[in-house]
Scaffold this motif. Structure first.
Motif, PDB file in Angstrom:
ATOM      1  N   VAL A   1      -4.319   6.879  -2.868  1.00  0.00           N
ATOM      2  CA  VAL A   1      -3.826   5.714  -2.133  1.00  0.00           C
ATOM      3  C   VAL A   1      -3.938   4.528  -3.083  1.00  0.00           C
ATOM      4  CG1 VAL A   1      -6.074   5.355  -1.026  1.00  0.00           C
ATOM      5  CG2 VAL A   1      -4.024   4.322  -0.051  1.00  0.00           C
ATOM      6  N   GLU A   2      -2.887   3.683  -3.092  1.00  0.00           N
ATOM      7  CA  GLU A   2      -2.793   2.625  -4.101  1.00  0.00           C
ATOM      8  C   GLU A   2      -2.357   1.330  -3.432  1.00  0.00           C
ATOM      9  OE1 GLU A   2      -0.547   3.112  -8.120  1.00  0.00           O
ATOM     10  OE2 GLU A   2       0.811   2.008  -6.778  1.00  0.00           O
ATOM     11  N   ALA A   3      -2.919   0.220  -3.893  1.00  0.00           N
ATOM     12  CA  ALA A   3      -2.438  -1.094  -3.475  1.00  0.00           C
ATOM     13  C   ALA A   3      -1.901  -1.815  -4.692  1.00  0.00           C
ATOM     14  CB  ALA A   3      -3.565  -1.892  -2.827  1.00  0.00           C
ATOM     15  N   GLN A   4      -0.646  -2.239  -4.584  1.00  0.00           N
ATOM     16  CA  GLN A   4      -0.081  -3.065  -5.656  1.00  0.00           C
ATOM     17  C   GLN A   4      -0.102  -4.517  -5.199  1.00  0.00           C
ATOM     18  OE1 GLN A   4       4.002  -2.278  -6.664  1.00  0.00           O
ATOM     19  NE2 GLN A   4       4.040  -3.852  -8.269  1.00  0.00           N
TER      20      GLN A   4
ATOM     21  N   ASN B   1       2.896  15.122  -0.210  1.00  0.00           N
ATOM     22  CA  ASN B   1       4.033  14.405  -0.808  1.00  0.00           C
ATOM     23  C   ASN B   1       3.708  13.913  -2.205  1.00  0.00           C
ATOM     24  OD1 ASN B   1       2.197  12.598   0.547  1.00  0.00           O
ATOM     25  ND2 ASN B   1       3.610  10.924   0.016  1.00  0.00           N
ATOM     26  N   THR B   2       4.550  14.252  -3.178  1.00  0.00           N
ATOM     27  CA  THR B   2       4.287  13.805  -4.548  1.00  0.00           C
ATOM     28  C   THR B   2       4.934  12.451  -4.808  1.00  0.00           C
ATOM     29  OG1 THR B   2       6.177  15.117  -5.259  1.00  0.00           O
ATOM     30  CG2 THR B   2       4.006  16.116  -5.509  1.00  0.00           C
ATOM     31  N   GLU B   3       5.929  12.044  -3.996  1.00  0.00           N
ATOM     32  CA  GLU B   3       6.544  10.723  -4.138  1.00  0.00           C
ATOM     33  C   GLU B   3       5.725   9.693  -3.366  1.00  0.00           C
ATOM     34  OE1 GLU B   3       9.400   9.487  -5.869  1.00  0.00           O
ATOM     35  OE2 GLU B   3       8.693  11.346  -6.830  1.00  0.00           O
ATOM     36  N   PRO B   4       5.376   8.536  -3.976  1.00  0.00           N
ATOM     37  CA  PRO B   4       4.648   7.496  -3.246  1.00  0.00           C
ATOM     38  C   PRO B   4       5.386   7.079  -1.974  1.00  0.00           C
ATOM     39  CG  PRO B   4       4.685   6.994  -5.585  1.00  0.00           C
ATOM     40  CD  PRO B   4       5.561   8.192  -5.394  1.00  0.00           C
TER      41      PRO B   4
ATOM     42  N   VAL C   1       0.845  -1.194   0.000  1.00  0.00           N
ATOM     43  CA  VAL C   1       0.000   0.000   0.000  1.00  0.00           C
ATOM     44  C   VAL C   1       0.881   1.245   0.000  1.00  0.00           C
ATOM     45  CG1 VAL C   1      -1.853   1.231   1.197  1.00  0.00           C
ATOM     46  CG2 VAL C   1      -1.750  -1.280   1.284  1.00  0.00           C
ATOM     47  N   ARG C   2       0.601   2.141  -0.934  1.00  0.00           N
ATOM     48  CA  ARG C   2       1.378   3.389  -1.042  1.00  0.00           C
ATOM     49  C   ARG C   2       0.440   4.594  -1.070  1.00  0.00           C
ATOM     50  NH1 ARG C   2       3.705   0.087  -5.064  1.00  0.00           N
ATOM     51  NH2 ARG C   2       5.744  -0.745  -4.456  1.00  0.00           N
ATOM     52  N   ARG C   3       0.950   5.725  -0.595  1.00  0.00           N
ATOM     53  CA  ARG C   3       0.155   6.950  -0.596  1.00  0.00           C
ATOM     54  C   ARG C   3       0.948   8.121  -1.149  1.00  0.00           C
ATOM     55  NH1 ARG C   3      -3.231   8.656   4.546  1.00  0.00           N
ATOM     56  NH2 ARG C   3      -3.008  10.529   3.260  1.00  0.00           N
TER      57      ARG C   3
END
Lengths: 360, 360, 360
Positions: free
Chosen positions: C206-209, C347-350, C199-201
């Motif tokens: 918010v994203e799940a790979q 924050n623009t970086e995950p 999970v990244r934000r």
């Protein structure tokens, strides 16, 4: 438990609603023809009522709730001029007194066994009820003018409007919307004419006289006065709930539309309309055209009133803005509020309130 | 947001309603025959329940809400004796423990993943549930008398009444309304007889014994005892929700009607009626006549209970007035309120409360 | 008046509901194809809106309420690029200004005669509205990726879900329920595989790979990649209401499903789904299979969301319990609440939030 808001609040408005509840007044409960052998269920000012005919044929009105186990008395039947509850057979007279309790060894009557009764009059083909229970009213119901007068023909129509009493009455007496909503039926064809409205008040009445209007170009106008001529036109409101439109077109035509409103609830109004008219044609020739036109006009108004009521509920109140040409809505509302406070004006001479120019 | 009153308030009443909520009691959730392979959705005391059969066939009852995402477990299915939610497949045993979470790497069980469970018994053809969650009750469900007893025939019928538990039970045990609402079926023909009712109380029971009533002239009476005879008649209420009517007509006929109420919500009551009878005719001959008569009686009661419930809501409460011949309504209500306070009487000997004369 | 509780309270819960109301955001009001000559009635965030095309074809959005007598402007029609009320014929331009009051002698425009206007954009085949009235937004609507890109085919579908925005979006991005509710369509056949979710934000995303998942055995997987292969799979949420599922299966297949949610009210969500895909088969061959499968999946979800919403209302709130494999529901909720407080991360970086192992 929690209050769960089902829908998002729309933009906030002040919680204003144009609703009055005038209980010390006469309203029409039903027509004389509707009231036969069986008791009749009615709601006026939100109060469930049962109307029935006593032994001598006189109409009587009780609260539609048996004091015993609170079922509607209107589910019962009339037995020897008394209203008998369908559950345990208790019987009530027209004054609300309990006259029989089947099975009981002892006296049926008793103070706690009364049901509230409402003064009732039958007049001009209508059954009127005074909406404060258990009192003898100091006033009598409104008497319809021109009824059975020589040369006049009368037609009646009952309709139910999904709007508050004020909104329904304002609609019935509103001139500008006729050019749009009812385009072609009354007005709304050809170039508009600038005319003047003179607003006058006396006692429980507010009236607008429209001066300088030529015969409307719409269907109704053409039938009544094909040769044109100047129109005499009055719109009147009479407390608590009467809207009256009076037209004289040329010398021969006189039309009087009296719409008597019964506030079924805050947001539903029953209108008993009586049209009395004298025209250049015989009444029997005009009458068949009246009903379809009246019902079409009323249907168009109903659609608007329903949408208005729904939106008022959705927003939790009204947020109206008026202009000069909303001629009678304001004065009617002020008169209703005065009646609510018991401060109806006492001047018997018409007092001019204001003059307005408008294009129709 | 604003509170907009949609209808005018009818005449004010005290906000009284005859509603009790006795949660530490056994109620019938369903019949044994209704509970098969699929989970069954039920509501008791307003609480959504799911009833299902575990692997060994034993009935179990859970709160009908998956603790995960709050969908009804009754939308799922029973898999190897466990109830599986239809959304993500979580599985629960009859005690409410979570036994499987598909996709999860780790232990399924967890305190937060439980769902409340209700003690459940299957007895006399009914599935009973104790309406306080997650406790082992100190009592057992009511045992139906005369069931499977030699010489007796039994018939069952389930109906739903649109009334509160108290209104429904009072109706089931009310004598005077039978002469009106059900005129011709039981009573209400010929001259009324003056009889006496003796009211007695003990523990969670209140009983009225009716003395001196000849055989009712209505249809049911004539079928059962064509030769007439004196009637022994008891009406009983047993906490929390049982109405029992017992008749002995002549020497041969014994009829016991036990109506067990399940309060679905404050204003809806499910009645599981069991009729056990011994008559001069063989049971197989009587039984076909019972159902149509019972359903007709119940339909008439339903119409009244629905109208009563609607009017109570319209007025924001009840405003009943009772007379002497409302024999059991008052004592039942007092017993229900005592049970609500945990103060049920402990006398095991019947105590006479009062005597009333009435005409039936 | 009294508050009469119609149903017994079920076991008490905390009155929690996963509802946010983000008004300073763009939502889709309708598709470009839906907006033609007639004004269009829409509700977003519980606010009644009317969308129409001005003289130059540009879409405009007003509060759907005439300031005069509060009837819906959507009952009127567009006359020479202005929206005309059907009751009295008042006309409004796309900025909400009153431009005509028929019958009035004098100026039509006036501050009190305005109706609130909402910034409107037409883009990617949708009409977007910014849900704070009478402001010029600092942001622009979301631009759909891969639209009209060479090698990609696009399909669209609009559906309405009976659930809150959060519940609907969580459902759209939830992996575990697919094995149960949609068994056979995506997953749920054969032995489950243990995979990892990362999970990244960043900013409003918010994203799940999902790493290590073989090609799903279900119908959709087989059509797209009959030869199997490793799956690249991302699930994304973008503020305020966008759910995006991205799949790469083998080297040839790339599928991007973007579901843009419009919160009609707290408990109803309209989803505008756009599927852009590139597969080993030509798009015209795949496209006819997509709609029936998508509609079936959506129907199954709808049934669950409706039952969930009903039960939340019945209990007066939610009482959810989550596990590790409810991967995105929690992070999405926290992001929505941050947006509500105006504290969206910058924050623009995950940033990696956590890793979870699950079986699919």
């Amino acid at each position: 438990m929690t209050a769960l808001v089902p829908t998002l609040a729309p933009p906030a408005t002040k919680p204003v609603t144009s609703v009055v509840r005038l209980a010390d007044q006469w309203y029409i409960a039903c027509t004389s023809r509707e009231l036969r052998q069986a008791p009749l269920k009615r709601v006026v000012l939100g109060v469930p009522l049962v109307v029935f005919r006593e032994g001598d044929g006189r109409a009587a009105t009780l609260l539609d709730r048996c004091p015993h186990r609170n079922v509607p008395l209107s589910m019962g039947k009339v037995v020897q001029g008394r209203l008998q509850c369908g559950y345990h057979g208790w019987q009530f007279d027209g004054a609300g007194a309990c006259r029989a309790v089947p099975g009981l060894c002892g006296v049926a009557e008793g103070k706690g066994r009364r049901t509230p009764a409402y003064a009732t009059r039958e007049q001009d083909g209508f059954v009127w009820v005074f909406m404060t229970a258990d009192v003898e009213p100091a006033t009598e119901p409104y008497r319809l003018p021109r009824l059975n007068e020589k040369g006049y023909t009368t037609a009646r129509q009952t309709v139910t409007a999904p709007g508050s009493l004020h909104a329904t009455i304002e609609n019935a007496l509103d001139v500008p919307h006729t050019a749009f909503l009812h385009a072609g039926l009354f007005r709304g064809q050809g170039e508009p004419n600038e005319i003047e409205a003179i607003v006058r008040r006396w006692e429980g009445t507010v009236e607008a006289q429209y001066v300088g209007e030529p015969r409307p170009e719409g269907l109704i106008g053409r039938i009544l006065s094909p040769s044109g001529g100047i129109v005499e036109h009055y719109d009147r409101f009479l407390l608590p709930s009467i809207a009256q439109v009076e037209y004289r077109i040329g010398t021969e035509n006189h039309i009087l539309v009296t719409s008597i409103g019964t506030p079924v609830s805050d947001w539903e109004t029953r209108l008993y309309a009586v049209i009395s008219f004298r025209t250049r044609f015989p009444g029997w020739l005009i009458k068949p055209f009246l009903r379809p036109i009246a019902l079409r006009v009323f249907h168009q108004d109903t659609v608007m009133l329903r949408a208005q009521t729904e939106l008022i509920h959705r927003f939790g109140g009204e947020q109206f803005v008026s202009t000069d040409i909303d001629v009678l809505g304001g004065p009617i509302w002020r008169l209703m509020k005065q009646a609510e406070r018991g401060e109806v004006p006492t001047n018997t001479e018409p007092e001019e309130v204001r003059r307005v120019r408008l294009r129709v």
